[in-house]
Write a protein that holds these residues in place. Sequence first.
Motif, PDB file in Angstrom:
ATOM      1  N   ILE A  16       0.836  -1.203   0.000  1.00 40.80           N
ATOM      2  CA  ILE A  16       0.000   0.000   0.000  1.00 40.80           C
ATOM      3  C   ILE A  16       0.869   1.251   0.000  1.00 40.80           C
ATOM      4  O   ILE A  16       0.612   2.207  -0.747  1.00 40.80           O
ATOM      5  CB  ILE A  16      -0.962  -0.008   1.206  1.00 40.80           C
ATOM      6  CG1 ILE A  16      -2.019  -1.094   1.023  1.00 40.80           C
ATOM      7  CG2 ILE A  16      -1.634   1.360   1.362  1.00 40.80           C
ATOM      8  CD1 ILE A  16      -2.958  -1.252   2.199  1.00 40.80           C
ATOM      9  N   GLN A  17       1.937   1.251   0.797  1.00 38.75           N
ATOM     10  CA  GLN A  17       2.791   2.431   0.847  1.00 38.75           C
ATOM     11  C   GLN A  17       3.518   2.654  -0.474  1.00 38.75           C
ATOM     12  O   GLN A  17       3.638   3.804  -0.943  1.00 38.75           O
ATOM     13  CB  GLN A  17       3.822   2.308   1.978  1.00 38.75           C
ATOM     14  CG  GLN A  17       4.617   3.595   2.222  1.00 38.75           C
ATOM     15  CD  GLN A  17       3.718   4.795   2.468  1.00 38.75           C
ATOM     16  OE1 GLN A  17       2.875   4.793   3.359  1.00 38.75           O
ATOM     17  NE2 GLN A  17       3.884   5.859   1.681  1.00 38.75           N
ATOM     18  N   ALA A  51      -3.796   9.569  -4.567  1.00 41.02           N
ATOM     19  CA  ALA A  51      -4.350   8.391  -5.239  1.00 41.02           C
ATOM     20  C   ALA A  51      -5.485   8.789  -6.179  1.00 41.02           C
ATOM     21  O   ALA A  51      -5.554   8.320  -7.320  1.00 41.02           O
ATOM     22  CB  ALA A  51      -4.847   7.386  -4.202  1.00 41.02           C
ATOM     23  N   LEU A  52      -6.353   9.669  -5.693  1.00 39.72           N
ATOM     24  CA  LEU A  52      -7.469  10.132  -6.526  1.00 39.72           C
ATOM     25  C   LEU A  52      -6.952  10.908  -7.729  1.00 39.72           C
ATOM     26  O   LEU A  52      -7.415  10.711  -8.864  1.00 39.72           O
ATOM     27  CB  LEU A  52      -8.401  11.005  -5.687  1.00 39.72           C
ATOM     28  CG  LEU A  52      -9.629  11.578  -6.408  1.00 39.72           C
ATOM     29  CD1 LEU A  52     -10.533  10.467  -6.905  1.00 39.72           C
ATOM     30  CD2 LEU A  52     -10.393  12.521  -5.479  1.00 39.72           C
ATOM     31  N   ILE A 133      -4.543  -0.059  -6.128  1.00 35.84           N
ATOM     32  CA  ILE A 133      -4.284  -0.501  -4.756  1.00 35.84           C
ATOM     33  C   ILE A 133      -4.436   0.675  -3.796  1.00 35.84           C
ATOM     34  O   ILE A 133      -5.091   0.582  -2.756  1.00 35.84           O
ATOM     35  CB  ILE A 133      -2.879  -1.124  -4.643  1.00 35.84           C
ATOM     36  CG1 ILE A 133      -2.819  -2.446  -5.413  1.00 35.84           C
ATOM     37  CG2 ILE A 133      -2.496  -1.344  -3.183  1.00 35.84           C
ATOM     38  CD1 ILE A 133      -1.433  -3.038  -5.520  1.00 35.84           C
ATOM     39  N   ALA A 134      -3.827   1.809  -4.170  1.00 34.69           N
ATOM     40  CA  ALA A 134      -3.930   3.016  -3.340  1.00 34.69           C
ATOM     41  C   ALA A 134      -5.369   3.535  -3.310  1.00 34.69           C
ATOM     42  O   ALA A 134      -5.877   3.958  -2.273  1.00 34.69           O
ATOM     43  CB  ALA A 134      -2.979   4.092  -3.860  1.00 34.69           C
ATOM     44  N   LEU A 135      -6.024   3.492  -4.459  1.00 40.74           N
ATOM     45  CA  LEU A 135      -7.402   3.978  -4.537  1.00 40.74           C
ATOM     46  C   LEU A 135      -8.335   3.098  -3.697  1.00 40.74           C
ATOM     47  O   LEU A 135      -9.237   3.608  -3.026  1.00 40.74           O
ATOM     48  CB  LEU A 135      -7.866   3.994  -5.992  1.00 40.74           C
ATOM     49  CG  LEU A 135      -9.218   4.671  -6.271  1.00 40.74           C
ATOM     50  CD1 LEU A 135      -9.175   6.152  -5.884  1.00 40.74           C
ATOM     51  CD2 LEU A 135      -9.581   4.535  -7.752  1.00 40.74           C
ATOM     52  N   ALA A 136      -8.117   1.785  -3.727  1.00 38.28           N
ATOM     53  CA  ALA A 136      -8.931   0.872  -2.917  1.00 38.28           C
ATOM     54  C   ALA A 136      -8.764   1.174  -1.433  1.00 38.28           C
ATOM     55  O   ALA A 136      -9.743   1.169  -0.669  1.00 38.28           O
ATOM     56  CB  ALA A 136      -8.540  -0.576  -3.212  1.00 38.28           C
ATOM     57  N   THR A 138      -7.964   4.057  -0.191  1.00 36.55           N
ATOM     58  CA  THR A 138      -8.623   5.350   0.016  1.00 36.55           C
ATOM     59  C   THR A 138     -10.133   5.180   0.151  1.00 36.55           C
ATOM     60  O   THR A 138     -10.762   5.751   1.046  1.00 36.55           O
ATOM     61  CB  THR A 138      -8.303   6.292  -1.161  1.00 36.55           C
ATOM     62  OG1 THR A 138      -6.918   6.656  -1.098  1.00 36.55           O
ATOM     63  CG2 THR A 138      -9.156   7.548  -1.128  1.00 36.55           C
ATOM     64  N   VAL A 139     -10.724   4.393  -0.743  1.00 36.88           N
ATOM     65  CA  VAL A 139     -12.172   4.147  -0.700  1.00 36.88           C
ATOM     66  C   VAL A 139     -12.550   3.454   0.603  1.00 36.88           C
ATOM     67  O   VAL A 139     -13.617   3.707   1.179  1.00 36.88           O
ATOM     68  CB  VAL A 139     -12.614   3.308  -1.912  1.00 36.88           C
ATOM     69  CG1 VAL A 139     -14.049   2.824  -1.768  1.00 36.88           C
ATOM     70  CG2 VAL A 139     -12.454   4.121  -3.189  1.00 36.88           C
ATOM     71  N   ASN A 140     -11.665   2.593   1.092  1.00 39.23           N
ATOM     72  CA  ASN A 140     -11.914   1.882   2.351  1.00 39.23           C
ATOM     73  C   ASN A 140     -11.892   2.826   3.553  1.00 39.23           C
ATOM     74  O   ASN A 140     -12.625   2.627   4.523  1.00 39.23           O
ATOM     75  CB  ASN A 140     -10.869   0.778   2.538  1.00 39.23           C
ATOM     76  CG  ASN A 140     -11.133  -0.075   3.764  1.00 39.23           C
ATOM     77  OD1 ASN A 140     -12.241  -0.590   3.948  1.00 39.23           O
ATOM     78  ND2 ASN A 140     -10.123  -0.219   4.613  1.00 39.23           N
TER      79      ASN A 140
END
Length: 338
Positions: A16-17, A51-52, A133-136, A138-140
Amino acid sequence: MGRSVFLSEQNKRPSIQESYNFCEYIVRRSSTSFARSFKSLPKEKRNSVNALYAFCRRVDDIVDGDWLPKIQENKKFEIKSKLKFEELKLKYGKSKEYSNVELMARIKALLWFREKLDILEINPKSLNDPIFIALADTVNKFSIDIDNLRELILGMEEDLFHVGCQTFEEMYSYCRKVASSVGLCLIEIYGYDDDDARKYAEDMGIFLQMVNILRDIEEDYKRGRSYIPLIELESYGIDYNNLMQAPKINPKSWKKFISDFLQKTQKFRISAMKLIPMLNHDSQHSPRLMCEVYDAILKEAKRREGDIISNKLRLGFASKISFALASFGVRLNQSEWT
């Protein structure tokens, strides 16, 4: 760009990082001023904004740039791509910018992004692309409605075929797809204390995009794109085919049209500014700075009385200095730079 600079082994799923680092690289590579404007955000929020932005940047690059993702196609994806191609051609007609081969490549890329969003909702751990991966993650963490990102892709599909906005309502609809959709995602990251924030975020997107339309009017015209409402333009006695000469051929009508366009933009600006105090205090700096920059462009357009084609709308040197300093937390009184 070699992924190994930011990611570990290329055949291993990025952490993630590492994924957030990759997104930050895209942001800095695309816009250093954008990256600076978000430096005041807490790290978790800044990572999510990156990420967005990386997602939006890549989607935009598919349509307006020279970047396309590497897609491992299968028969099912090939069939879906052809169906989407026929669906969009039936709806919009022939593209003015791209050949069928170029068009298909971009439609496939946007479809690939759309499918990644579907996977993000159902099985995010199966994603291997760092942006997703980063967006997921963020959404979480934040209550982002993924349908807003799908709306953005719809707007990008329109741009591939863009046949021109006919009315202000059509223009507003386009602005909602390509700008308000992103704003509605951003405010979930920023945090807000009033449900009306969503309405004002939508209006902010329209305000910012209407300023972009004026700023990029010549560039868009040369690419065969018209975001200026054509029926409205004709009602002022202005022929779109002679748009670049309109200030000389019909100066009074052109000035009147631009004046009325600016008044409509101003209404959205007034609504948009109501959003800022509703945001969490730690997240107000960047949207306030962005509004000030666009407000300065709006004022410049008004000062010129329609002279926005022969001389593209830009900030003056003193204004640029002010906003550059503001991005580092240094504020000047408005009288010092206007």
